[in-house]
Write a protein that holds these residues in place. Structure first.
Motif, short mmCIF file in Angstrom:
data_model
loop_
_atom_site.label_atom_id
_atom_site.label_comp_id
_atom_site.label_asym_id
_atom_site.label_seq_id
_atom_site.Cartn_x
_atom_site.Cartn_y
_atom_site.Cartn_z
N MET A 36 -16.33 -22.35 34.34
CA MET A 36 -15.51 -23.05 33.34
C MET A 36 -14.29 -23.69 33.98
O MET A 36 -13.87 -24.78 33.56
CB MET A 36 -15.11 -22.09 32.24
N ASN A 37 -13.70 -23.07 34.98
CA ASN A 37 -12.55 -23.67 35.67
C ASN A 37 -12.96 -24.92 36.45
O ASN A 37 -12.21 -25.89 36.51
CB ASN A 37 -11.87 -22.66 36.57
N GLN A 38 -14.15 -24.91 37.06
CA GLN A 38 -14.64 -26.09 37.77
C GLN A 38 -14.82 -27.26 36.81
O GLN A 38 -14.40 -28.38 37.09
CB GLN A 38 -15.96 -25.79 38.47
N LEU A 39 -15.48 -27.01 35.68
CA LEU A 39 -15.70 -28.08 34.72
C LEU A 39 -14.40 -28.50 34.05
O LEU A 39 -14.20 -29.67 33.74
CB LEU A 39 -16.74 -27.65 33.68
N GLY A 40 -13.49 -27.56 33.81
CA GLY A 40 -12.20 -27.90 33.23
C GLY A 40 -11.39 -28.81 34.14
O GLY A 40 -10.69 -29.71 33.68
N ALA A 41 -11.50 -28.61 35.45
CA ALA A 41 -10.81 -29.47 36.41
C ALA A 41 -11.36 -30.90 36.36
O ALA A 41 -10.65 -31.85 36.69
CB ALA A 41 -10.95 -28.91 37.82
N GLU A 42 -12.62 -31.06 35.93
CA GLU A 42 -13.23 -32.39 35.80
C GLU A 42 -12.96 -33.01 34.43
O GLU A 42 -13.45 -34.09 34.13
CB GLU A 42 -14.74 -32.30 36.02
N GLY A 43 -12.22 -32.29 33.57
CA GLY A 43 -11.87 -32.84 32.27
C GLY A 43 -12.76 -32.39 31.12
O GLY A 43 -12.63 -32.87 30.00
N TRP A 44 -13.68 -31.46 31.36
CA TRP A 44 -14.59 -31.00 30.32
C TRP A 44 -13.94 -29.87 29.52
O TRP A 44 -13.35 -28.97 30.09
CB TRP A 44 -15.90 -30.50 30.93
N ASP A 45 -14.09 -29.92 28.18
CA ASP A 45 -13.62 -28.86 27.29
C ASP A 45 -14.82 -28.05 26.84
O ASP A 45 -15.85 -28.60 26.44
CB ASP A 45 -12.94 -29.46 26.04
N TYR A 46 -14.67 -26.73 26.85
CA TYR A 46 -15.73 -25.84 26.39
C TYR A 46 -15.85 -25.96 24.87
O TYR A 46 -14.87 -25.91 24.15
CB TYR A 46 -15.43 -24.40 26.80
N VAL A 47 -17.09 -26.10 24.37
CA VAL A 47 -17.32 -26.21 22.93
C VAL A 47 -17.94 -24.92 22.40
O VAL A 47 -17.40 -24.28 21.51
CB VAL A 47 -18.22 -27.41 22.58
N GLY A 62 -52.46 -21.48 28.10
CA GLY A 62 -51.57 -20.84 27.14
C GLY A 62 -50.14 -21.34 27.25
O GLY A 62 -49.77 -22.10 28.13
N SER A 63 -49.35 -20.92 26.29
CA SER A 63 -47.92 -21.21 26.32
C SER A 63 -47.18 -20.03 25.71
O SER A 63 -47.74 -19.25 24.96
CB SER A 63 -47.61 -22.50 25.56
N LYS A 64 -45.92 -19.93 26.08
CA LYS A 64 -45.08 -18.87 25.54
C LYS A 64 -43.71 -19.45 25.27
O LYS A 64 -43.30 -20.45 25.84
CB LYS A 64 -45.00 -17.67 26.48
N THR A 65 -43.00 -18.82 24.38
CA THR A 65 -41.66 -19.27 24.03
C THR A 65 -40.64 -18.34 24.68
O THR A 65 -40.71 -17.14 24.52
CB THR A 65 -41.46 -19.28 22.50
N THR A 66 -39.73 -18.94 25.43
CA THR A 66 -38.62 -18.19 26.01
C THR A 66 -37.33 -18.75 25.40
O THR A 66 -37.34 -19.80 24.77
CB THR A 66 -38.57 -18.34 27.54
N PHE A 67 -36.25 -18.05 25.60
CA PHE A 67 -34.97 -18.49 25.06
C PHE A 67 -34.01 -18.76 26.21
O PHE A 67 -33.89 -17.96 27.13
CB PHE A 67 -34.41 -17.44 24.09
N GLN A 68 -33.36 -19.91 26.16
CA GLN A 68 -32.44 -20.33 27.20
C GLN A 68 -31.01 -20.27 26.68
O GLN A 68 -30.73 -20.73 25.57
CB GLN A 68 -32.76 -21.77 27.64
N ASN A 69 -30.11 -19.70 27.47
CA ASN A 69 -28.69 -19.65 27.12
C ASN A 69 -27.99 -20.85 27.74
O ASN A 69 -28.07 -21.06 28.96
CB ASN A 69 -28.07 -18.35 27.64
N LEU A 70 -27.35 -21.65 26.91
CA LEU A 70 -26.73 -22.89 27.35
C LEU A 70 -25.25 -22.91 27.00
O LEU A 70 -24.84 -22.37 25.98
CB LEU A 70 -27.42 -24.09 26.67
N LEU A 71 -24.47 -23.58 27.84
CA LEU A 71 -23.04 -23.78 27.58
C LEU A 71 -22.83 -25.26 27.29
O LEU A 71 -23.32 -26.12 28.03
CB LEU A 71 -22.21 -23.36 28.79
N VAL A 72 -22.11 -25.57 26.23
CA VAL A 72 -21.88 -26.95 25.81
C VAL A 72 -20.42 -27.30 26.08
O VAL A 72 -19.51 -26.58 25.67
CB VAL A 72 -22.21 -27.14 24.31
N PHE A 73 -20.21 -28.43 26.77
CA PHE A 73 -18.89 -28.94 27.08
C PHE A 73 -18.78 -30.37 26.58
O PHE A 73 -19.80 -31.05 26.43
CB PHE A 73 -18.64 -28.93 28.60
N ARG A 74 -17.56 -30.84 26.33
CA ARG A 74 -17.37 -32.23 25.96
C ARG A 74 -16.07 -32.74 26.56
O ARG A 74 -15.18 -31.95 26.90
CB ARG A 74 -17.34 -32.41 24.44
N ARG A 75 -15.98 -34.07 26.69
CA ARG A 75 -14.72 -34.70 27.09
C ARG A 75 -14.62 -36.06 26.42
O ARG A 75 -15.62 -36.67 26.07
CB ARG A 75 -14.59 -34.80 28.60
#
Length: 125
Positions: A36-47, A62-75
């Motif tokens: 978060m500090n790296q992205l904040g230095a580039e001007g990104w705000d955590y959402v 076959g196929s299976k469903t997995t769940f992905q944890n994502l972080l959303v930022f904006r500037r």
């Protein structure tokens, strides 16, 4: 009106080792803090953080469903970038469809080179 651009990245799966950081929770918090500090230095705000389903292949058919944890930022987009984006958006709306791209590689023109035998011909020597 303010315009934003968004960046979505996968959340870290493991913590970072550092001197004095011993517990799993502290290591994971350190990994998040560093990211978060790296992205904040580039001007990104955590959402926010999201967990979204993702369909993956399993085996051949076959196929299976997995769940992905994502972080959303904006500037905020500044005026020059905003004008370029809005003109690109208006152009896409005017055409009505997204532009179609050609093949990744252009076909070769002309004849293919002659290919010799796989093994050297010992009788010719």
């Amino acid at each position: 009106m303010q315009r934003f651009e968004f960046k979505v990245i996968p959340a870290p799966r493991r913590g970072e080792k550092a001197r004095g950081v011993k517990t799993t929770e502290d290591r994971f918090a350190l990994a998040l803090t560093t990211l978060m500090n790296q992205l904040g230095a580039e001007g990104w705000d955590y959402v926010r953080a999201d967990t979204l389903p993702c369909e993956e292949r399993a085996g051949f058919t076959g196929s299976k469903t997995t769940f992905q944890n994502l972080l959303v930022f904006r500037r905020v987009i500044d005026g020059a970038q905003s004008a370029a984006q809005s003109s690109r958006l208006m152009l896409t709306e005017a055409v009505g469809t997204t532009p179609r791209l050609g093949p990744a590689e252009a076909p070769l023109l002309g004849h293919a080179p002659a290919v010799g035998p796989a093994k050297p011909d010992l009788a010719a020597e």
